[in-house]
Design an enzyme around this catalytic site. Structure first.
Site, PDB file in Angstrom:
ATOM      1  N   HIS A  60     -44.592 -78.262  42.906  1.00  0.00           N
ATOM      2  CA  HIS A  60     -43.470 -78.527  42.004  1.00  0.00           C
ATOM      3  C   HIS A  60     -43.931 -78.339  40.557  1.00  0.00           C
ATOM      4  O   HIS A  60     -44.892 -78.974  40.109  1.00  0.00           O
ATOM      5  CB  HIS A  60     -42.998 -79.965  42.245  1.00  0.00           C
ATOM      6  CG  HIS A  60     -41.781 -80.367  41.481  1.00  0.00           C
ATOM      7  ND1 HIS A  60     -40.496 -80.089  41.904  1.00  0.00           N
ATOM      8  CD2 HIS A  60     -41.645 -81.055  40.322  1.00  0.00           C
ATOM      9  CE1 HIS A  60     -39.623 -80.595  41.036  1.00  0.00           C
ATOM     10  NE2 HIS A  60     -40.307 -81.179  40.062  1.00  0.00           N
TER      11      HIS A  60
ATOM     12  N   ASP B  26     -42.864 -78.449  36.640  1.00  0.00           N
ATOM     13  CA  ASP B  26     -41.885 -79.001  35.703  1.00  0.00           C
ATOM     14  C   ASP B  26     -41.924 -78.253  34.378  1.00  0.00           C
ATOM     15  O   ASP B  26     -42.870 -78.410  33.598  1.00  0.00           O
ATOM     16  CB  ASP B  26     -42.177 -80.483  35.456  1.00  0.00           C
ATOM     17  CG  ASP B  26     -41.852 -81.343  36.666  1.00  0.00           C
ATOM     18  OD1 ASP B  26     -40.691 -81.301  37.113  1.00  0.00           O
ATOM     19  OD2 ASP B  26     -42.758 -82.037  37.166  1.00  0.00           O
TER      20      ASP B  26
ATOM     21  N   HIS C  47     -38.831 -76.617  38.538  1.00  0.00           N
ATOM     22  CA  HIS C  47     -37.826 -77.574  38.086  1.00  0.00           C
ATOM     23  C   HIS C  47     -37.646 -77.358  36.593  1.00  0.00           C
ATOM     24  O   HIS C  47     -38.500 -77.766  35.796  1.00  0.00           O
ATOM     25  CB  HIS C  47     -38.303 -79.003  38.404  1.00  0.00           C
ATOM     26  CG  HIS C  47     -37.378 -80.076  37.933  1.00  0.00           C
ATOM     27  ND1 HIS C  47     -37.737 -81.408  37.906  1.00  0.00           N
ATOM     28  CD2 HIS C  47     -36.091 -80.040  37.477  1.00  0.00           C
ATOM     29  CE1 HIS C  47     -36.732 -82.139  37.449  1.00  0.00           C
ATOM     30  NE2 HIS C  47     -35.727 -81.321  37.174  1.00  0.00           N
TER      31      HIS C  47
ATOM     32  N   MET D 148     -32.310 -86.654  40.785  1.00  0.00           N
ATOM     33  CA  MET D 148     -33.409 -87.266  40.020  1.00  0.00           C
ATOM     34  C   MET D 148     -33.403 -88.777  40.226  1.00  0.00           C
ATOM     35  O   MET D 148     -32.365 -89.427  40.066  1.00  0.00           O
ATOM     36  CB  MET D 148     -33.266 -86.954  38.522  1.00  0.00           C
ATOM     37  CG  MET D 148     -33.597 -85.526  38.134  1.00  0.00           C
ATOM     38  SD  MET D 148     -35.266 -84.994  38.589  1.00  0.00           S
ATOM     39  CE  MET D 148     -36.288 -86.106  37.612  1.00  0.00           C
TER      40      MET D 148
ATOM     41  N   GLY E  20     -38.320 -86.116  32.291  1.00  0.00           N
ATOM     42  CA  GLY E  20     -39.090 -86.008  31.048  1.00  0.00           C
ATOM     43  C   GLY E  20     -40.549 -86.401  31.187  1.00  0.00           C
ATOM     44  O   GLY E  20     -41.413 -85.785  30.570  1.00  0.00           O
ATOM     45  N   PHE E  21     -40.818 -87.405  32.017  1.00  0.00           N
ATOM     46  CA  PHE E  21     -42.191 -87.903  32.095  1.00  0.00           C
ATOM     47  C   PHE E  21     -42.573 -88.293  33.524  1.00  0.00           C
ATOM     48  O   PHE E  21     -41.724 -88.726  34.292  1.00  0.00           O
ATOM     49  CB  PHE E  21     -42.346 -89.131  31.178  1.00  0.00           C
ATOM     50  CG  PHE E  21     -42.060 -88.817  29.736  1.00  0.00           C
ATOM     51  CD1 PHE E  21     -43.051 -88.297  28.912  1.00  0.00           C
ATOM     52  CD2 PHE E  21     -40.788 -88.993  29.221  1.00  0.00           C
ATOM     53  CE1 PHE E  21     -42.781 -87.965  27.589  1.00  0.00           C
ATOM     54  CE2 PHE E  21     -40.494 -88.660  27.898  1.00  0.00           C
ATOM     55  CZ  PHE E  21     -41.492 -88.150  27.080  1.00  0.00           C
ATOM     56  N   GLY E  22     -43.855 -88.157  33.823  1.00  0.00           N
ATOM     57  CA  GLY E  22     -44.381 -88.608  35.098  1.00  0.00           C
ATOM     58  C   GLY E  22     -44.716 -90.090  35.024  1.00  0.00           C
ATOM     59  O   GLY E  22     -44.698 -90.692  33.944  1.00  0.00           O
ATOM     60  N   GLY E  23     -44.994 -90.689  36.168  1.00  0.00           N
ATOM     61  CA  GLY E  23     -45.490 -92.061  36.211  1.00  0.00           C
ATOM     62  C   GLY E  23     -44.455 -93.144  35.953  1.00  0.00           C
ATOM     63  O   GLY E  23     -44.816 -94.301  35.713  1.00  0.00           O
TER      64      GLY E  23
ATOM     65  N   ASP F  58     -36.960 -86.768  43.157  1.00  0.00           N
ATOM     66  CA  ASP F  58     -38.051 -86.532  42.210  1.00  0.00           C
ATOM     67  C   ASP F  58     -38.111 -87.664  41.203  1.00  0.00           C
ATOM     68  O   ASP F  58     -37.140 -87.904  40.480  1.00  0.00           O
ATOM     69  CB  ASP F  58     -37.790 -85.185  41.511  1.00  0.00           C
ATOM     70  CG  ASP F  58     -38.832 -84.830  40.462  1.00  0.00           C
ATOM     71  OD1 ASP F  58     -39.884 -85.498  40.393  1.00  0.00           O
ATOM     72  OD2 ASP F  58     -38.581 -83.862  39.715  1.00  0.00           O
ATOM     73  N   GLY F  59     -39.262 -88.365  41.168  1.00  0.00           N
ATOM     74  CA  GLY F  59     -39.478 -89.408  40.182  1.00  0.00           C
ATOM     75  C   GLY F  59     -39.746 -90.760  40.823  1.00  0.00           C
ATOM     76  O   GLY F  59     -38.890 -91.303  41.521  1.00  0.00           O
ATOM     77  N   GLY F  60     -40.964 -91.264  40.632  1.00  0.00           N
ATOM     78  CA  GLY F  60     -41.306 -92.588  41.133  1.00  0.00           C
ATOM     79  C   GLY F  60     -41.470 -92.677  42.638  1.00  0.00           C
ATOM     80  O   GLY F  60     -41.425 -93.779  43.208  1.00  0.00           O
TER      81      GLY F  60
ATOM     82  N   SER G 136     -47.708 -88.510  40.191  1.00  0.00           N
ATOM     83  CA  SER G 136     -48.830 -89.443  40.086  1.00  0.00           C
ATOM     84  C   SER G 136     -49.296 -89.947  41.455  1.00  0.00           C
ATOM     85  O   SER G 136     -50.498 -90.152  41.651  1.00  0.00           O
ATOM     86  CB  SER G 136     -48.471 -90.605  39.163  1.00  0.00           C
ATOM     87  OG  SER G 136     -47.158 -91.025  39.357  1.00  0.00           O
TER      88      SER G 136
HETATM   89  C1  DX5 Z   1     -40.114 -85.899  35.703  1.00  0.00           C
HETATM   90  C2  DX5 Z   1     -40.504 -84.746  36.581  1.00  0.00           C
HETATM   91  C3  DX5 Z   1     -41.200 -85.140  37.811  1.00  0.00           C
HETATM   92  C4  DX5 Z   1     -42.490 -85.902  37.611  1.00  0.00           C
HETATM   93  C5  DX5 Z   1     -42.604 -86.880  38.719  1.00  0.00           C
HETATM   94  O1  DX5 Z   1     -39.194 -85.476  34.768  1.00  0.00           O
HETATM   95  O2  DX5 Z   1     -39.363 -83.991  36.940  1.00  0.00           O
HETATM   96  O3  DX5 Z   1     -41.411 -84.021  38.663  1.00  0.00           O
HETATM   97  O4  DX5 Z   1     -43.623 -85.096  37.583  1.00  0.00           O
HETATM   98  O5  DX5 Z   1     -43.712 -87.665  38.499  1.00  0.00           O
HETATM   99  P1  DX5 Z   1     -43.958 -89.021  39.297  1.00  0.00           P
HETATM  100  O6  DX5 Z   1     -44.016 -88.663  40.754  1.00  0.00           O
HETATM  101  O7  DX5 Z   1     -45.259 -89.496  38.749  1.00  0.00           O
HETATM  102  O8  DX5 Z   1     -42.812 -89.919  38.978  1.00  0.00           O
HETATM  103 ZN    ZN Z   2     -39.651 -82.481  38.518  1.00  0.00          ZN
END
Ligand code: DX5
Ligand code: ZN
Length: 223
Positions: free
Chosen positions: A31, A33, A64, A135, A140-143, A173-175, A196
């Site tokens: 994936h 981003d 994505h 979503m 926007g952000f991981g973790g 996707d996300g968390g 993460s």
């Molecule tokens: C967030 C991204 C995700 C992100 C998920 O905007 O689209 O793909 O990398 O990261 P985790 O799995 O750490 O929430």
């Molecule tokens: Zn993503």
């Protein structure tokens, strides 16, 4: 119907993609981003970097796009030969036309919706896509932690897809992590992005297998 586990390289070492790809070589797809600091308040990489990633990747790339001007850019990314191109409905002028152009360029087309966008806003057009991405965090952000309220939308989408006999993939996707993937599979998601939860693991390949096994277990309780 099987499940798929796609690690997000947002949590990878951006200075060492070749080695990072090797560390997740048992995944279903990678994936990727793409963020432009306009559609989301973060910036990752764009076309020339994705072009190079496509050249070195031994697994399919699951793009994505979290960018503006996506009607123009999505078909160009598809023409790189990537496996799938998912873009945000909120960013598109004409989602159906853009899906058509992605498919014409040879990729699978995906439609993404943010937590604030209702499934009813896209239920009439999902038939034009190969994948719907719900979503489970604000993009926007991981973790970040999963937003529980988004799971209702996953369940709603599954009911609609089954009732309409649409065999498109339902991605989250996300968390996503080992503590929630089983129950999310049990309400009907079949394609799981994990950033993460994969990249923080000591043994990433074992973690991918473990997450996929939990998803399969959840999925087997479904239907
Ligand atoms: C967030 C991204 C995700 C992100 C998920 O905007 O689209 O793909 O990398 O990261 P985790 O799995 O750490 O929430
Ligand atoms: Zn993503």
């Amino acid at each position: 119907m099987s499940v798929r586990l796609n690690p997000s390289i947002l949590s990878a070492d951006f200075a060492n993609f070749a080695a990072e790809f090797d560390s997740i070589s048992n995944c279903d797809a990678i994936h990727v981003d793409v963020m432009d600091n306009h559609f989301v308040p973060n910036l990752t990489f764009g076309y020339p970097v994705v072009k190079r990633l496509q050249e070195i990747a031994s697994r399919p790339l699951d793009l994505h796009l979290m960018i503006e001007n996506v009607d123009e850019w999505a078909p160009k990314y598809a023409a790189l030969g990537v496996f799938s191109v998912t873009f945000h409905h909120e960013a598109a002028l004409d989602s159906v036309e853009t899906a058509k152009r992605i498919r014409e360029a040879g990729s699978r087309a995906g439609l993404a919706i943010k937590p604030g966008t209702g499934f009813d806003e896209v239920s009439g057009i999902v038939e034009h896509f190969d994948q719907l991405l719900v979503m489970t965090v604000e993009p926007g952000f991981g973790g970040q932690s999963l937003i529980e309220e988004t799971l209702q939308k996953v369940a709603e989408a599954r009911v609609h897809l089954d009732a309409s006999q649409l065999r498109i993939w339902l991605q989250v996707d996300g968390g996503i992590d080992e503590g929630n993937i089983e129950r999310i599979a049990a309400i009907g998601a079949d394609t799981f992005v994990a950033g993460s939860a994969v990249f923080k693991a000591q043994n990433r390949k074992a973690q991918i297998n473990a997450l996929r096994a939990l998803a399969e277990k959840g999925h087997s309780h479904f239907h």
